[in-house]
Design an enzyme around this catalytic site. Structure first.
Site, mmCIF file in Angstrom:
data_model
loop_
_atom_site.group_PDB
_atom_site.id
_atom_site.type_symbol
_atom_site.label_atom_id
_atom_site.label_comp_id
_atom_site.label_asym_id
_atom_site.label_seq_id
_atom_site.Cartn_x
_atom_site.Cartn_y
_atom_site.Cartn_z
ATOM 1 N N GLU A 503 5.439 -10.241 3.445
ATOM 2 C CA GLU A 503 4.104 -10.061 2.846
ATOM 3 C C GLU A 503 3.073 -9.624 3.886
ATOM 4 O O GLU A 503 1.977 -10.183 3.973
ATOM 5 C CB GLU A 503 3.643 -11.338 2.116
HETATM 6 C C1 LIG Z 1 13.804 -12.267 4.487
HETATM 7 C C2 LIG Z 1 12.966 -11.175 3.918
HETATM 8 C C3 LIG Z 1 12.615 -11.208 2.595
HETATM 9 C C4 LIG Z 1 11.885 -10.148 2.032
HETATM 10 N N1 LIG Z 1 11.643 -10.114 0.690
HETATM 11 C C5 LIG Z 1 11.114 -8.989 0.151
HETATM 12 C C6 LIG Z 1 11.032 -8.833 -1.259
HETATM 13 O O1 LIG Z 1 11.401 -9.714 -2.030
HETATM 14 N N2 LIG Z 1 10.539 -7.674 -1.737
HETATM 15 C C7 LIG Z 1 10.109 -6.663 -0.927
HETATM 16 O O2 LIG Z 1 9.683 -5.639 -1.421
HETATM 17 N N3 LIG Z 1 10.156 -6.791 0.415
HETATM 18 C C8 LIG Z 1 10.663 -7.913 0.963
HETATM 19 N N4 LIG Z 1 10.739 -8.041 2.326
HETATM 20 C C9 LIG Z 1 10.189 -7.002 3.162
HETATM 21 C C10 LIG Z 1 9.019 -7.449 3.997
HETATM 22 O O3 LIG Z 1 7.892 -7.638 3.243
HETATM 23 C C11 LIG Z 1 8.909 -6.375 5.095
HETATM 24 O O4 LIG Z 1 9.932 -6.684 5.962
HETATM 25 C C12 LIG Z 1 7.709 -6.404 5.903
HETATM 26 O O5 LIG Z 1 6.698 -5.818 5.215
HETATM 27 C C13 LIG Z 1 7.889 -5.663 7.238
HETATM 28 O O6 LIG Z 1 8.618 -4.485 7.165
HETATM 29 P P1 LIG Z 1 9.755 -4.164 8.263
HETATM 30 O O7 LIG Z 1 10.608 -5.359 8.406
HETATM 31 O O8 LIG Z 1 10.390 -2.914 7.893
HETATM 32 O O9 LIG Z 1 8.960 -4.031 9.624
HETATM 33 P P2 LIG Z 1 8.221 -2.721 10.200
HETATM 34 O O10 LIG Z 1 7.331 -2.148 9.184
HETATM 35 O O11 LIG Z 1 9.225 -1.857 10.825
HETATM 36 O O12 LIG Z 1 7.301 -3.361 11.326
HETATM 37 C C14 LIG Z 1 7.814 -3.750 12.598
HETATM 38 C C15 LIG Z 1 6.673 -4.335 13.406
HETATM 39 O O13 LIG Z 1 5.638 -3.361 13.568
HETATM 40 C C16 LIG Z 1 4.389 -3.906 13.172
HETATM 41 N N5 LIG Z 1 3.585 -2.834 12.608
HETATM 42 C C17 LIG Z 1 3.942 -1.894 11.718
HETATM 43 N N6 LIG Z 1 2.904 -1.071 11.470
HETATM 44 C C18 LIG Z 1 1.874 -1.516 12.213
HETATM 45 C C19 LIG Z 1 0.532 -1.097 12.406
HETATM 46 N N7 LIG Z 1 0.004 -0.063 11.798
HETATM 47 N N8 LIG Z 1 -0.244 -1.793 13.257
HETATM 48 C C20 LIG Z 1 0.250 -2.867 13.910
HETATM 49 N N9 LIG Z 1 1.493 -3.299 13.761
HETATM 50 C C21 LIG Z 1 2.302 -2.634 12.933
HETATM 51 C C22 LIG Z 1 4.720 -4.987 12.169
HETATM 52 O O14 LIG Z 1 3.694 -5.960 12.143
HETATM 53 C C23 LIG Z 1 6.022 -5.535 12.738
HETATM 54 O O15 LIG Z 1 5.704 -6.475 13.716
HETATM 55 C C24 LIG Z 1 11.459 -9.096 2.870
HETATM 56 C C25 LIG Z 1 11.784 -9.095 4.229
HETATM 57 C C26 LIG Z 1 12.542 -10.104 4.757
HETATM 58 C C27 LIG Z 1 12.901 -10.047 6.195
#
Ligand SMILES: Cc1cc2nc3c(=O)[nH]c(=O)nc-3n(C[C@H](O)[C@H](O)[C@H](O)COP(=O)(O)OP(=O)(O)OC[C@H]3O[C@@H](n4cnc5c(N)ncnc54)[C@H](O)[C@@H]3O)c2cc1C
Length: 833
Positions: A503
């Site tokens: 989230e």
């Molecule tokens: C266990 C689990 C359950 C989940 N459940 C759901 C679900 O039910 N439905 C759903 O749709 N999604 C779900 N998600 C997805 C979750 O919401 C996303 O993982 C989350 O939004 C981050 O995306 P990412 O892991 O691809 O990280 P990335 O987007 O690759 O980010 C990697 C890092 O970069 C940072 N970052 C990225 N962009 C910026 C920026 N502009 N400025 C500063 N920092 C930045 C982030 O903060 C993070 O630290 C789930 C994820 C997990 C791990």
């Protein structure tokens, strides 16, 4: 001399008018009067008086709203603003406009109305909600064995799933008319928090259907038909929902999902020429995805044949797709740390769905991002903060007890200053976190959807939670590390990053959302200025812009006056409500709120559109806002609890910590502003008195930490309030229950131990194992039989607490694991039979 004096009076009056934010008309009238008096008494020489009247006229014309000002100043400025304001995409705009502004608006105002905060009703559970917590929730918690779920079955047992569905855990947010529990946000938060203290897997499995997902979206945006069909089924667990937004290519940048749908006509259930959507998507990380029957799906909708209207790209759209729809692929499972809640990918290519699968029907096509952002504004305030607080309360309860029960160097480890430092952080943080959790849930129950606040609590309650669980693990030493059914912390420790990532991953939440959104939503004028630049009607645009821009200028001037005065007086003259013992804190927070408002304005003024890219500056400003919010929650909590004196050390620790963090954030801002002069002026204005000598807000001092830890290490009302909601089983073999029993027994036995220790020092008893010392003490009449029995029980319980699980050399891959704690093993075996 009289001239100097009258100039001084003129400045003092300006300061007074600015401090109280009085209208321009009044300024003009007051200065006309002053100049009139100067003329009447011939205080000033004629040339100076004439120049002053000229200045008065000019300033009055500029300051008092009038058509002249609008055309002379407003119109050119509006043009400049239209040019320099950064382009805001549709998704950014919808995110910015989502939800409501609540207490964050007061903090942004630089003059928070504390009476208003204290007048919000204290959040309370209804009798029905309390009965649910004391009944079905307790029952569910008793059924859960986290070790079994995470390390053996890798799922919750079928009877647990059934219980969850039958008792309505999946429909807490669904109103009763649809068969749901219709719970308040506070009750929802309480359930998630308590479940977290027992099993992260169960907590997440319950949290997701009650959070941002099909039920929440249907409630707000579903058609009557969709609500009538799905909500009763979701409430009873007849449908298992999930919500799929994230794709491999778009995580944090969820608005950039590549998944798409094309509006078309197709064949559906034997009928041809049905208006629908051909969908292609690839999602991952979807919680409950592997067992979902109803897939909430976010995708971008295109209408190249203009079957819905004139637009080609309609924007993000949300649909509910039954997972048995032909072409829907539900993949395998991801494994999120040690938690074993269901999570996995799903995908589909050219899957046809009828238009009435879109949430809200064709009318809501393209409105998906707005729908998501609005629901997130409330949902983000509840589940993940409750999760962070649950982990932290469990840490506080168990570490408090362990710190007393575990001895080294013949002393409870919690008495050592080094350990005390970590334990004080645990208790202090938990007080702050729980205060913020409850206050925010209360705001939602009042009808708010506080978007910026939701980001604050999501970030800070999971981040402080990370600090708390780290400290708890350190205090537990090897006991925290060795996994097994009797380890009550390791699972929570390993699952902590999950709430931090989902989230809105925390780095992004801190650097982009809290201040990025707050500066526009919470600021009294910025959104009005932006809206005016977007207004199509030129007359209205000019009127609105003129009001907003000059309002903003007056606001900034007022903050300069306030910051200077409050800085020099240390805020001591500000009248504040609330408990007299916390008066100082209300005053300091008022002062720092003004400082924040001024610094935020300076940053926006100097960075303009580039502030969006200066994430570190934005993050630090967000830190100030966040700590102001958390400190406000602490003040409110103390009042809502009826000012319990025993809690004062916790309250003070929490407030001092927030003040210290605010000061740290301000200094980081000053040190990193690219304009040294502005930085120097701001520092001088905000911290004028102590600036040359150092910092003003020290972290909580050691004696206060000592008091706080004292509250953690003995049962009592403050400890009970601090850890309320942690599930402690009725099963005396449960490890947390054993720890609580050991704490009581060890405290009762402490005077007996002291007697024996003295006897050992005198040489009356030889130093041996504890049971031998006790037996010898009894024989020599140093202790009585009942004292001996007390000591025996304490020794036994302490031993059970400090032992860790062990396993066969192959970790019992082929057999049920063994444990040195037969009680735990038996409990497990009982459940297995
Ligand atoms: C266990 C689990 C359950 C989940 N459940 C759901 C679900 O039910 N439905 C759903 O749709 N999604 C779900 N998600 C997805 C979750 O919401 C996303 O993982 C989350 O939004 C981050 O995306 P990412 O892991 O691809 O990280 P990335 O987007 O690759 O980010 C990697 C890092 O970069 C940072 N970052 C990225 N962009 C910026 C920026 N502009 N400025 C500063 N920092 C930045 C982030 O903060 C993070 O630290 C789930 C994820 C997990 C791990």
């Amino acid at each position: 001399m009289i001239v100097v004096l009258s100039v001084f009076v003129a400045f003092a009056v300006a300061w007074l008018l600015a401090y109280h934010r009085l209208p321009a008309l009044l300024w003009s009238a007051v200065y006309a009067l002053l100049l009139g008096l100067c003329a009447f008494y011939q205080v000033w020489p004629d040339p100076l008086l004439s120049a002053s009247w000229g200045l008065w006229l000019l300033v009055s014309l500029l300051a008092i709203p009038s058509p002249l000002r609008r055309y002379v100043l407003g119109a050119p400025l509006l043009k400049v603003f239209r040019r320099i304001l950064p382009a805001v995409s549709q998704t950014e705009r919808e995110a910015l406009e989502a939800g409501t502004v609540w207490w964050d608006g007061e903090l942004f105002s630089g003059r928070p109305d504390w009476k208003k905060l204290l007048a919000y009703p204290a959040p309370r559970l209804s009798a029905e909600e309390q009965a649910f917590i004391d009944g079905p929730l307790r029952e569910l918690c008793e059924m859960l064995s986290d070790w079994e779920i995470t390390h053996e079955a890798t799922d919750m047992p079928p009877q647990v799933w059934q219980f969850i569905k039958d008792r309505g855990f999946l429909g807490m947010i669904i109103p009763k008319e649809y068969g749901g529990l219709g719970f308040s946000a506070l009750a929802h938060s309480q359930v998630v928090m308590q479940l977290t203290t027992r099993s992260g897997t169960a907590a997440v499995s319950v949290m997701v259907p009650n959070s941002l997902g099909p039920a929440e979206l249907l409630l707000h945006y579903g058609t009557k038909q969709q609500k009538d069909y799905y909500l009763p089924r979701l409430a009873k667990g007849l449908e298992m929902p999930c919500f799929a937004l994230t794709s491999p290519e778009a995580g944090s940048d969820a608005g950039g999902i590549p998944d798409f749908g094309i509006v078309c006509r197709g064949e559906w259930q034997g009928k041809s020429d049905v208006l629908g959507i051909r969908l292609t998507w690839e999602k991952r990380y979807i919680t409950l995805g592997p067992i979902a029957t109803l897939l909430g799906l976010a995708f971008r909708l295109y209408d190249p044949e203009h079957l819905l209207g004139q637009q080609d790209d309609l924007g993000i759209t949300l649909a509910l797709v039954p997972t048995d729809t032909p072409g829907v692929h539900i993949g395998r499972r991801h494994r999120a740390m040690t938690a074993t809640f269901m999570n996995g990918p799903n995908w589909g290519k050219d899957v046809f769905i009828p238009m009435d699968y879109v949430i809200g029907g064709a009318a809501q096509a393209g409105e998906g991002w707005k729908m998501l952002m609005n629901c997130l504004a409330a949902g983000r305030s509840i589940s993940l903060p409750a999760n962070g607080v649950g982990i932290s309360k469990l840490s506080a309860l168990t570490t408090g007890a362990y710190g007393r029960v575990r001895q080294q160097f013949k002393l409870s480890i919690g008495r050592f200053e080094g350990v005390e430092e970590a334990m004080a952080r645990i208790a202090g943080n938990v007080y702050v976190m729980d205060a913020a959790r409850v206050m925010t849930a209360g705001a939602i129950d009042l009808g708010e959807k506080p978007s910026v606040v939701s980001a604050i609590v999501k970030y800070h309650l999971t981040e402080r939670g990370r600090q708390v669980i780290n400290d708890a693990m350190d205090v537990h030493g090897g006991k925290g590390i060795c996994m097994g059914p009797s380890n009550y912390l390791a699972s929570a420790y390993m699952q902590t990053p999950i709430a931090i990532t989902v989230e809105g991953a925390n780095i992004l939440t801190r650097t982009m959302i809290i201040f990025g959104q707050g500066a526009i939503r919470g600021h009294p004028w910025v959104l009005k200025e932006i809206e005016a630049t977007r207004e199509a009607d030129p007359g209205k645009a000019l009127r609105d812009f003129d009001r907003a821009f000059f309002g903003h200028i007056a606001f900034t001037l007022s903050n300069v006056a306030r910051v200077l005065w409050l800085g020099f007086t240390g805020g001591r003259l500000v009248p504040v409500p609330g408990a007299p013992e916390l008066r100082h804190y209300y005053q300091q927070l008022t002062r720092l709120s003004s400082a924040f408002a001024l610094t935020a304005d300076m940053a926006m003024f100097l960075c303009g559109g580039t502030l969006k890219r200066r994430e570190r500056l934005s993050a630090r400003l967000g830190d100030v806002l966040s700590q102001l919010y958390l400190a406000s929650a602490v003040l409110k909590r103390y009042e809502d609890d009826g000012r319990p004196q025993e809690d004062l050390p916790l309250v003070r620790w929490g407030l001092l910590d927030c003040l210290n963090r605010i000061e740290e954030a301000f200094y980081s801002i000053f040190e990193n502003l690219p304009w040294p002069f502005v930085s120097w002026v701001l520092r001088g204005l905000i911290f004028p008195v102590l600036m040359p000598y150092g910092r003003e807000f020290a972290p909580p001092r050691d004696p206060l930490g000592h008091e706080v830890v004292g509250l953690m290490m003995a049962p009592g009302p403050a400890r009970e309030r601090l850890t309320r909601g942690v599930f402690v089983s009725a099963d005396e073999n449960d490890p947390v229950r054993t720890l609580e029993d050991a704490l009581a027994a060890v405290i009762t036995a402490e005077p007996v131990e002291a007697k024996l220790r003295r006897a050992q020092q005198d040489g009356r008893i030889a130093r041996r194992y504890a049971d031998q010392v006790a037996a010898e003490g009894l024989r020599h009449g140093i202790i009585t039989q009942s004292e001996h029995d007390l000591l025996k029980r304490a020794t036994e319980l302490r031993r059970r607490v400090i032992m860790v699980d062990d396993f066969p050399k192959d970790f019992g891959k082929s057999e049920l694991h063994q444990t040195t704690q037969p009680v735990t093993f038996e409990a497990l075996a009982r459940r297995k039979s």
